[in-house]
Scaffold this motif. Structure first.
Motif, PDB file in Angstrom:
ATOM      1  N   VAL A  61      33.432  41.033  47.880  1.00 19.49           N
ATOM      2  CA  VAL A  61      32.545  41.858  48.430  1.00 19.49           C
ATOM      3  C   VAL A  61      32.397  43.222  47.814  1.00 19.49           C
ATOM      4  O   VAL A  61      31.166  43.693  47.747  1.00 19.49           O
ATOM      5  N   ILE A  62      33.421  43.884  46.976  1.00 21.81           N
ATOM      6  CA  ILE A  62      33.095  45.214  46.701  1.00 21.81           C
ATOM      7  C   ILE A  62      32.176  44.950  45.190  1.00 21.81           C
ATOM      8  O   ILE A  62      31.217  45.882  45.157  1.00 21.81           O
ATOM      9  N   GLY A  63      32.370  44.148  44.947  1.00 21.56           N
ATOM     10  CA  GLY A  63      31.524  43.657  43.505  1.00 21.56           C
ATOM     11  C   GLY A  63      30.260  43.591  43.968  1.00 21.56           C
ATOM     12  O   GLY A  63      29.251  44.139  43.170  1.00 21.56           O
ATOM     13  N   GLN A  64      29.929  42.828  44.813  1.00 23.21           N
ATOM     14  CA  GLN A  64      28.347  42.859  45.423  1.00 23.21           C
ATOM     15  C   GLN A  64      27.993  44.136  45.923  1.00 23.21           C
ATOM     16  O   GLN A  64      26.657  44.096  45.799  1.00 23.21           O
ATOM     17  N   LEU A  65      28.738  44.853  46.371  1.00 26.89           N
ATOM     18  CA  LEU A  65      28.265  46.330  46.858  1.00 26.89           C
ATOM     19  C   LEU A  65      27.926  47.084  45.822  1.00 26.89           C
ATOM     20  O   LEU A  65      26.883  48.055  45.950  1.00 26.89           O
ATOM     21  N   GLY A  66      28.114  46.937  44.809  1.00 25.13           N
ATOM     22  CA  GLY A  66      27.700  48.085  43.517  1.00 25.13           C
ATOM     23  C   GLY A  66      28.587  49.353  43.750  1.00 25.13           C
ATOM     24  O   GLY A  66      29.199  49.508  44.479  1.00 25.13           O
ATOM     25  N   THR A  67      28.108  50.264  42.556  1.00 21.66           N
ATOM     26  CA  THR A  67      28.749  51.322  42.455  1.00 21.66           C
ATOM     27  C   THR A  67      28.227  52.446  43.438  1.00 21.66           C
ATOM     28  O   THR A  67      28.976  53.562  43.660  1.00 21.66           O
TER      29      THR A  67
ATOM     30  N   PRO B  69      40.749  37.867  46.372  1.00 19.43           N
ATOM     31  CA  PRO B  69      39.726  37.634  45.716  1.00 19.43           C
ATOM     32  C   PRO B  69      38.573  37.859  46.512  1.00 19.43           C
ATOM     33  O   PRO B  69      37.326  38.404  46.082  1.00 19.43           O
ATOM     34  N   GLU B  70      38.535  37.693  47.987  1.00 18.40           N
ATOM     35  CA  GLU B  70      37.388  37.987  48.814  1.00 18.40           C
ATOM     36  C   GLU B  70      36.902  39.463  48.720  1.00 18.40           C
ATOM     37  O   GLU B  70      35.864  39.642  48.665  1.00 18.40           O
ATOM     38  N   LEU B  71      37.872  40.129  48.974  1.00 18.42           N
ATOM     39  CA  LEU B  71      37.720  41.613  48.979  1.00 18.42           C
ATOM     40  C   LEU B  71      37.148  42.211  47.797  1.00 18.42           C
ATOM     41  O   LEU B  71      36.312  42.692  47.799  1.00 18.42           O
ATOM     42  N   THR B  72      37.579  41.591  46.645  1.00 20.30           N
ATOM     43  CA  THR B  72      37.138  42.094  45.334  1.00 20.30           C
ATOM     44  C   THR B  72      35.596  41.573  45.196  1.00 20.30           C
ATOM     45  O   THR B  72      35.053  42.443  44.486  1.00 20.30           O
TER      46      THR B  72
END
Length: 139
Positions: free
Chosen positions: A53-59, A48-51
């Protein structure tokens, strides 16, 4: 710590670097890896923490290096447990020291009336409490 791989072999947990979009390196992510078939998967307790972080980084993220132990308390504890200078320390001692450190920081954050910092520390304490059986398995 081990897990059975789909190929039947044992998967071992390691701290690895995850690369996102060929631009972002996220270091010290707990990953199960199989030496036989080369399969790997993120340790479920930190997914959950990794996803997030990745979600906050954007595409289209900027090139950067992130330390996952700054985000995930489980990763932080795994880094501590694997330090050479802590090799003879019981896992319970390392966890207890970290909890005490976080509680001290919580008192400081509250005395400064810094609500965002207070919430961050509470979140980290909750990660330890939520996963405490998993933390005990790190040895």
């Amino acid at each position: 710590m081990h897990k059975q791989c789909k190929c039947g072999s044992a998967m071992n947990i390691r701290l690895r670097t995850v690369i996102y979009q060929n631009k972002v390196q996220i270091e010290n992510v707990p990953i199960f890896s199989c030496a036989v078939c080369q399969r790997s998967e993120v340790f479920a307790e930190v997914k959950p923490e990794l996803t997030g972080v990745i979600g906050q980084l954007g595409t289209v993220p900027d090139k950067q290096l992130l330390q996952f132990e700054d985000i995930s308390e489980i990763a932080h504890l795994m880094v501590k447990v694997t330090e050479k200078k802590r090799a003879s320390d019981p896992v319970e001692t390392i966890v207890e020291e970290r909890i005490n450190e976080l509680l001290d920081l919580l008192l400081l954050a509250q005395s400064l009336e810094d609500e965002p910092w207070t919430q961050e520390i509470r979140k980290r304490l909750a990660q330890i409490a939520k996963h405490s059986p998993s933390v005990n398995d790190l040895a």
